[in-house]
Design a protein around this motif. Structure first.
Motif, short mmCIF file in Angstrom:
data_model
loop_
_atom_site.label_atom_id
_atom_site.label_comp_id
_atom_site.label_asym_id
_atom_site.label_seq_id
_atom_site.Cartn_x
_atom_site.Cartn_y
_atom_site.Cartn_z
N UNK A 272 0.83 -1.21 0.00
CA UNK A 272 0.00 0.00 0.00
C UNK A 272 0.86 1.26 0.00
N UNK A 273 1.88 1.27 0.85
CA UNK A 273 2.77 2.44 0.93
C UNK A 273 3.53 2.62 -0.38
N UNK A 274 4.05 1.51 -0.91
CA UNK A 274 4.89 1.59 -2.11
C UNK A 274 4.09 1.99 -3.34
N UNK A 275 2.89 1.44 -3.50
CA UNK A 275 2.07 1.78 -4.66
C UNK A 275 1.72 3.26 -4.66
N UNK A 276 1.36 3.76 -3.50
CA UNK A 276 1.01 5.18 -3.42
C UNK A 276 2.23 6.06 -3.72
N UNK A 277 3.38 5.66 -3.19
CA UNK A 277 4.59 6.45 -3.41
C UNK A 277 4.98 6.44 -4.89
N UNK A 278 4.84 5.30 -5.54
CA UNK A 278 5.21 5.21 -6.96
C UNK A 278 4.33 6.16 -7.79
N UNK A 279 3.02 6.13 -7.52
CA UNK A 279 2.12 6.99 -8.29
C UNK A 279 2.40 8.47 -8.04
N UNK A 280 2.74 8.82 -6.80
CA UNK A 280 3.06 10.21 -6.49
C UNK A 280 4.28 10.67 -7.28
N UNK A 281 5.22 9.78 -7.50
CA UNK A 281 6.44 10.14 -8.22
C UNK A 281 6.19 10.28 -9.72
N UNK A 282 5.01 9.87 -10.18
CA UNK A 282 4.68 9.99 -11.60
C UNK A 282 3.83 11.23 -11.90
N UNK A 283 3.53 12.03 -10.87
CA UNK A 283 2.68 13.20 -11.09
C UNK A 283 3.27 14.14 -12.15
N UNK A 284 4.56 14.45 -12.03
CA UNK A 284 5.19 15.38 -12.97
C UNK A 284 5.26 14.81 -14.39
N UNK A 285 5.69 13.53 -14.56
CA UNK A 285 5.68 12.99 -15.93
C UNK A 285 4.29 12.98 -16.57
N UNK A 286 3.26 12.69 -15.78
CA UNK A 286 1.90 12.67 -16.34
C UNK A 286 1.47 14.08 -16.75
N UNK A 287 1.79 15.06 -15.90
CA UNK A 287 1.46 16.44 -16.25
C UNK A 287 2.17 16.86 -17.54
N UNK A 288 3.41 16.42 -17.69
CA UNK A 288 4.15 16.74 -18.91
C UNK A 288 3.51 16.09 -20.13
N UNK A 289 3.09 14.80 -19.98
CA UNK A 289 2.42 14.11 -21.10
C UNK A 289 1.17 14.84 -21.52
N UNK A 363 -4.42 -1.96 -4.12
CA UNK A 363 -3.61 -0.91 -3.53
C UNK A 363 -3.17 0.14 -4.55
N UNK A 364 -3.22 -0.20 -5.84
CA UNK A 364 -2.82 0.75 -6.89
C UNK A 364 -4.01 1.46 -7.51
N UNK A 365 -5.22 0.96 -7.27
CA UNK A 365 -6.40 1.48 -7.96
C UNK A 365 -6.61 2.97 -7.69
N UNK A 366 -6.74 3.35 -6.43
CA UNK A 366 -7.00 4.76 -6.11
C UNK A 366 -5.81 5.65 -6.45
N UNK A 367 -4.54 5.27 -6.15
CA UNK A 367 -3.42 6.12 -6.58
C UNK A 367 -3.36 6.30 -8.10
N UNK A 368 -3.70 5.24 -8.85
CA UNK A 368 -3.70 5.38 -10.31
C UNK A 368 -4.79 6.33 -10.78
N UNK A 369 -5.97 6.24 -10.18
CA UNK A 369 -7.04 7.16 -10.54
C UNK A 369 -6.64 8.60 -10.24
N UNK A 370 -5.97 8.79 -9.09
CA UNK A 370 -5.46 10.13 -8.77
C UNK A 370 -4.42 10.58 -9.79
N UNK A 371 -3.59 9.64 -10.21
CA UNK A 371 -2.54 9.94 -11.18
C UNK A 371 -3.14 10.42 -12.51
N UNK A 372 -4.21 9.78 -12.94
CA UNK A 372 -4.84 10.14 -14.21
C UNK A 372 -5.51 11.52 -14.13
N UNK A 373 -5.81 11.98 -12.90
CA UNK A 373 -6.50 13.27 -12.72
C UNK A 373 -5.53 14.44 -12.54
#
Length: 833
Positions: A272-289, A363-373
């Protein structure tokens, strides 16, 4: 096109290490579940197999009258292996000597499980066989050789038949736990029963059918058999056996199950901790995409593909490492259990894959949804999207998933709820306590430039993040403390139940005038023994004048009265004493006082079942005499101590009212076999019950469970360390920024290092203290609810928790950030940028 881009990004992030956290977390979950479930499953199967060996079968059908031959035929049609046993008493003659022996006649397929221990001579070496005596042969227990003056090769007359004595019978896998045949046992082939002429119409004979085979086949056969069974016929497995062995088997299964749940919980938290942390680290790349025109659908496909690739590769790596780990553990355990552990079957594989997939998805579902937003404007305003970092929905989803995983693994809602409630309590207490602690730190007024001041200021600055970290640290510490204390506590309790001086033989039918002779004999031979108890048999006929339902004759077509009260249902072994026996504790009332009034103390289980309360009057029928006794106390009885125990005990006012024999227990060594046999030769009416084999079985079970839990503890320790690593890793970027700022402001390297060390010490000590308190209370409840023993608190854990927590968190935390603090400011600035 998107797939090619996804693969390019995937391999790029693999080289950069971006996917390392989530990859390691899923692999950890899979290998933890696989290794724990596989080892505990194999240990459990080994215990069950040994237990099945102990009754010479997987199931047995017992009856006081001859069983239908069709039972065996149908069992064989189901694909089960079968065997027959017939028990009866008969006189044995050899020369001028004779003795009453207990005969067990067995079919050629006996035993179905386990082996019989034999010797070729009294002084010969022991060895094991899985076979029955040949027709015309008799295997005799060692005591009979001394009693009858026999040696191997002699002839013995059993009933009307003459048999050749070919073996010394040492142990049988299905010997009764309390058998009056202890030192007077005979094993015959069932085909020799007609030759003895001992089994006639009306003879006192006991019949038993044995069954072995696949568990599902046994269950299917019982479905067919159950409607045909009579009330005086019993179908039993080892769990049904009313003995310390059956109780310890159930307890060991709960123990292994509980241990496995800890690994599940820690692996899930790390994921749970790792999945959330991974998605948080992708916020900038997703914004760039998104800024460059990438659609939400394309981004979703890319990261879902990443998740799928990581999940599949993590499953493969986790299963491979888990398999290797459990093989190493099993090889180690095999050295101690002295036999090959059975294969675990497909369950660990299926369970590990299912839990790995569920972890990756849930554990990745909600962080991924946040990532897409994530909004495209984040490339200009870095704070956009940060509000998604703390999500109650993600927390609720993670908590619910952990509960479902625990339930899936345990299959026991009660165990899952107890552990889950304890963990939820820990989280709530810690979150509130952390807020109070971090807020109070502002008022301490510590001096600037002080390492403690800087540590507390850092804790205050990351209050929310530290609260989450504190919960994760405390959870890992709690589970490790819990398992450590439970292992030591429960194993100690089991070993206390079978102490080194526990009796392994019982002597019954000792005449009152012979008691002093046996006491003197025990003293001369240096044999430890228990008290001598007078014993007589009696039946409880009524409670407060209300008669219990009497036994009816089915032969005559009688039916029991529907309104008659159910009683104890059998004759009891009764005694009297003015001293409360060891292993007994008064729950209600008080022990006997000096009085001529007849009083009785009742075992709590019987009192609860029959409805007996303090002050009630019980009516007893002993031989032809009727007695009334007042219930003055309700007792708990620890039957697992193997010491003499009784359901009902009278006060000494019962003395001299009727004839009795005496009963005691003793601890016999191998050197005592010949002296005790010669002593019993002088007292032909005295019988000895040998339970050494039973004690060895219980002790073997304890040793196996102890080894298994030691392995599980090491896995949980590793899992806990990885949880801490994942939490510290999540804060590394922020710590780099802090180090850069502090160095820019002129802070010395020693100040920063000590402040970081003190920060982890404070977090670890606080987490350890709360974890110790919560785990001790949870353990107290679990001991009572799951293991059926008196719970107790462990004050030493309240000190061990903060000390071990501070050391554990400080060591791992400082180790994780030490590399960051060794880098120069320019290098840190590049990484932060």
């Amino acid at each position: 096109m998107w797939a090619k881009l996804a693969l390019r990004l995937f391999f790029r992030e693999l080289r950069r290490g971006e996917l390392t956290i989530i990859f390691a977390a899923i692999s950890l979950a899979v290998l933890t579940v696989f290794s724990l479930s596989s080892v505990t499953e194999r240990i459990r199967l080994n215990i069950e197999q040994k237990s099945a060996d102990f009754i010479a079968a997987d199931r047995r059908l017992s009856s006081n009258h001859e069983l239908d031959e069709n039972y065996l035929k149908v069992a064989q049609d189901f694909g089960l292996r079968t065997a027959q046993n017939i028990y009866f008493d008969s006189m044995l003659f050899a020369g001028d000597e004779l003795v009453l022996g207990s005969i067990k006649a067995v079919s050629n397929s006996h035993p179905l499980r386990g082996k019989i221990t034999l010797k070729d001579a009294l002084e010969g070496e022991q060895y094991e066989v899985a076979a029955a005596p040949a027709q015309g042969e008799a295997w005799l227990s060692e005591g009979l050789f001394y009693t009858l003056g026999l040696k191997v090769g002699d002839q013995v007359e059993i009933g009307a038949g003459m048999f050749s004595v070919t073996k010394v019978l040492v142990q049988e896998p299905d010997a009764a736990f309390f058998s009056l045949a202890g030192n007077k046992r005979v094993l015959l082939n069932i085909a020799d029963i007609p030759a003895t002429q001992a089994v006639q119409p009306g003879s006192d004979v006991f019949y038993r059918l044995l069954f072995a085979g696949d568990e599902q086949l046994l269950k299917d056969y019982y479905v067919w058999l159950k409607p045909q069974l009579r009330e005086n016929q019993s179908w039993q497995g080892i769990k049904d056996r009313q003995s310390p062995l059956g109780e310890n088997l159930e307890r060991s299964e709960r123990f292994l199950l509980l241990a496995g749940l800890f690994g599940i919980m820690l692996a899930a938290v790390a994921m749970a901790v790792s999945a959330k942390r991974y998605c948080e680290r992708q916020y900038d790349p997703v914004a760039m995409m998104k800024t460059l025109g990438g659609s939400r659908r394309t981004i979703k496909r890319i990261f879902l593909m990443h998740l799928s690739l990581v999940t599949v590769s993590s499953l493969l790596i986790g299963l491979a490492i888990g398999y290797g780990l459990q093989e190493v553990a099993v090889d180690y355990l095999t050295q101690f259990v002295a036999n090959e552990l059975p294969a675990a079957g497909p369950r660990p594989w299926l369970l590990s894959i299912a839990i790995g997939v569920v972890c990756a998805l849930m554990f990745s579902l909600k962080p991924l949804l946040d990532l897409f937003d994530i909004p495209p404007l984040r490339v200009l305003r870095r704070s956009l999207g940060d509000k998604l970092a703390v999500s109650r929905v993600h927390m609720a989803l993670s908590v619910g998933t952990i509960f479902m995983l625990m339930w899936l693994f345990s299959g026991d809602i009660k165990t899952t709820l107890l552990l889950f409630a304890g963990t939820a309590t820990l989280m709530g207490v810690l979150f509130g306590l952390s807020r109070v602690f971090f807020s109070a730190g502002r008022k301490l007024g510590l001096s600037p430039g002080n390492s403690w001041s800087l540590a507390i200021a850092t804790l205050q600055k990351r209050a929310n993040a530290n609260a989450v970290q504190l919960i994760s640290f405390a959870l890992a510490i709690k589970l490790m403390l819990f398992l450590f204390v439970l292992k030591n506590d429960m194993i100690s309790d089991w070993q206390m139940q079978v102490p080194e001086d526990a009796p392994n033989a019982f002597l019954i039918n000792i005449g009152e005038r012979d008691v002093d002779q046996f006491k003197q004999f025990f003293a001369e031979q240096n044999i430890h023994h228990e008290a001598f108890y007078p014993v007589f048999r009696g039946r409880v006929n009524a409670l407060n004048g209300e008669a219990f339902a009497r036994r009816v004759s089915r032969q005559e077509g009688e039916e029991q009265q529907e309104d008659a009260r159910s009683g104890v249902g059998r004759e009891l072994n009764l005694t009297w004493t003015d001293t409360l026996p060891d292993g007994n504790e008064i729950l209600e009332g008080q022990w006997f006082e000096q009085t001529d009034e007849l009083q009785v103390s009742v075992f709590e289980g019987t009192a609860e079942r029959v409805g007996i309360e303090l002050g009630d009057t019980l009516t007893f029928l002993v031989n032809t005499q009727t007695f009334e006794a007042k219930v003055t106390s309700i007792r708990s009885v620890d039957w697992g101590t193997l010491k003499p125990n009784f359901v009902m005990i009278f006060n000494s006012a019962m003395a001299q009212r009727l004839p009795v024999t005496y009963f005691t227990a003793a601890k016999l060594e191998d050197s005592h076999v010949r002296p005790i046999s010669r002593k019993l030769l002088q007292y032909p009416t005295v019988s000895m019950i040998d339970i050494k084999n039973n004690i060895a079985q219980v002790q073997s079970m304890i040793a196996q469970v102890s080894l298994a839990i030691g392995f599980v503890l090491s896995i949980v320790l590793i899992s806990g360390a990885l949880v801490l690593i994942s939490q510290v890793q999540a804060s590394l970027a922020e710590r780099m920024q802090e180090v850069v700022i502090l160095r820019t402001l002129g802070a010395r390297g020693r100040l920063i290092k000590l402040a970081t060390l003190y920060e982890f010490l404070l977090l670890g000590a606080l987490a350890g203290f709360v974890a110790a308190l919560v785990s001790d209370v949870t353990l107290f409840i679990i001991q009572q609810q799951l293991f059926g023993v008196d719970g107790r608190l462990h004050p030493y854990v309240w000190l061990l928790g903060p000390a071990s927590g501070a050391a554990f968190v400080a060591f791992i935390g400082y180790f994780m950030v030490a590399h960051t603090m060794r880098q120069n400011t320019q290098g840190l600035l590049r990484k932060v940028a």
